[in-house]
Design a protein around this motif. Sequence first.
Motif, PDB file in Angstrom:
ATOM      1  N   SER A   1       0.821  -1.213   0.000  1.00 47.00           N
ATOM      2  CA  SER A   1       0.000   0.000   0.000  1.00 47.00           C
ATOM      3  C   SER A   1       0.857   1.266   0.000  1.00 47.00           C
ATOM      4  O   SER A   1       0.357   2.354  -0.292  1.00 47.00           O
ATOM      5  CB  SER A   1      -0.932   0.011   1.214  1.00 47.00           C
TER       6      SER A   1
ATOM      7  N   SER B   1       0.763   3.064  -3.312  1.00 50.02           N
ATOM      8  CA  SER B   1      -0.478   3.807  -3.555  1.00 50.02           C
ATOM      9  C   SER B   1      -0.495   5.126  -2.790  1.00 50.02           C
ATOM     10  O   SER B   1      -0.949   6.143  -3.318  1.00 50.02           O
ATOM     11  CB  SER B   1      -1.686   2.961  -3.142  1.00 50.02           C
TER      12      SER B   1
ATOM     13  N   PHE C   1      -4.924   2.603  -2.895  1.00 51.15           N
ATOM     14  CA  PHE C   1      -4.394   2.435  -1.536  1.00 51.15           C
ATOM     15  C   PHE C   1      -5.293   1.510  -0.723  1.00 51.15           C
ATOM     16  O   PHE C   1      -4.827   0.590  -0.044  1.00 51.15           O
ATOM     17  CB  PHE C   1      -4.280   3.802  -0.867  1.00 51.15           C
TER      18      PHE C   1
ATOM     19  N   ARG D   1      -5.060  -2.109  -1.987  1.00 52.76           N
ATOM     20  CA  ARG D   1      -3.862  -2.864  -1.607  1.00 52.76           C
ATOM     21  C   ARG D   1      -3.921  -3.322  -0.157  1.00 52.76           C
ATOM     22  O   ARG D   1      -3.328  -4.344   0.202  1.00 52.76           O
ATOM     23  CB  ARG D   1      -2.622  -2.005  -1.825  1.00 52.76           C
ATOM     24  N   LEU D   2      -4.605  -2.584   0.668  1.00 50.38           N
ATOM     25  CA  LEU D   2      -4.712  -2.966   2.074  1.00 50.38           C
ATOM     26  C   LEU D   2      -5.744  -4.062   2.299  1.00 50.38           C
ATOM     27  O   LEU D   2      -5.542  -4.961   3.108  1.00 50.38           O
ATOM     28  CB  LEU D   2      -5.084  -1.747   2.918  1.00 50.38           C
TER      29      LEU D   2
END
Length: 469
Positions: free
Chosen positions: A204, A207, A321, A324-325
């Motif tokens: 993350s 991002s 972001f 990705r988390l």
Amino acid sequence: MSQSPLGLAAPRGVISQDSVNRSETGSVTIHAPSRPPSVREDAVAAVPTQPPIEAVVHDFPEGGLAGWLTVFGAFLIQMCGFGYTGSFGVYQDYYGRVYLSNESSSAISWIGSINAYLVIALGLVAGRLYDRGYFYYLLYAGSLLQAFSVFMLSLAKPGQYYQVFLAQGVGMGIGGGMMYIPSVAVVSQYFHKRRALAMTIVASGSSLGAIVHPIMLNNTLDNLGFATAARANAGLITGLLLISCLTMRTRTLKLQEPPKLWSSAKRFIKDGPIVFAAIGMTVFAMGFYFPLFYIQSDAVSHGLSKTFSFYSLVILNACSFLGRLSPGFVANRLGVANITVVSTFICSVLILGMIGLGSVASVVVIGIIYGFFAGTYIAMLAPLLAYLTDDMSELGARMGIAFGLCGFGTLTGTPIEGALLTSKNIWWRPALFSGVMAFAGFFSFSTSIILLRRRKRIQKQEQAKMEKA
């Protein structure tokens, strides 16, 4: 990479990086951790070479202060590496309008594509050096080169394409490539059960960087000028990389030579699932970067407000972001392979959807949904490769080979899209090409998973026969 994002299991033939003492009876004493990067010469000399002795570290601290500081440092490296590469859409627009207005969109996009290619493709070399214990050399040299290159970018003159190309494309690409795979791989030394969470946090970072850099650049390039804006950005990157160098630490030291690259490559070629995964990564990359590089220019050319157009890339990266988390919390339950296939399919549909982009609503919808699933895809790449790898001692080499091949897709995709766009801004052509390439990647990933599940089914059947016998 393994059943968890970047699930890198501890490779064979590694012991605690800290001092190792061997008595004449051959017993091994592993003391409390000492501070890297160097290992005492007497400790290394005390390790016999004949016959080779393997000491495998089975205990993972699942974090701890050193573990989470290493995650934080890797997060910052991703923020400065791929986070910067993902912000090239700002430069693509600014160079085309102001700084390199004498160059075509295709020529300008070569700067960003070379940068992305080197970050990915150098993983083949960096992964091998990491396996041989050169993590700190890669970290320090890569940070120095990246910081130096972005400061040199601020000295580039208007209209001087080669100066920008060398500093931003080549210099920053090599610096980022030296750190990308090592920074991701080193985190696996601290985590096993929580590896998925740790790796998605690291992923993350790119991002977040792709949010911070565009906001900073869009608010300084036109107001302060290119040189000042580039120096301010260079100062930010240098500070973050310095923190990374101070916080990242390894746990293990290789005592045994990693498998020969050629041997690993031959086994790679014979492994159908990972071959199709690598093909999928390569062709999908040819379409994947089209929204990242061109959504801001696309919005400007369609007459949308300048302020909104500037933030279109921020919207996309902000959702990336979150994308990705999120997988770190569900990857073990839903499966890395399933998440990868679904995310590539949705991304492919949305890339084709950019043919109809022309309003604020369409930019927002594509930015939000594409950003989320593009982030999910990136977060799952490393775990997928680990999931497809049986022998974890070859994971660094396999990652390097796969990302090296993927780099060719990254290198050629956006320049082709720029050439299809032409000076007349015919947007449906590059959108169609990118969408087709992305769908080809989706089908390759699907084939990879089908082959893997067939192999596992056959293995289970053979195991059941052996148990009955």
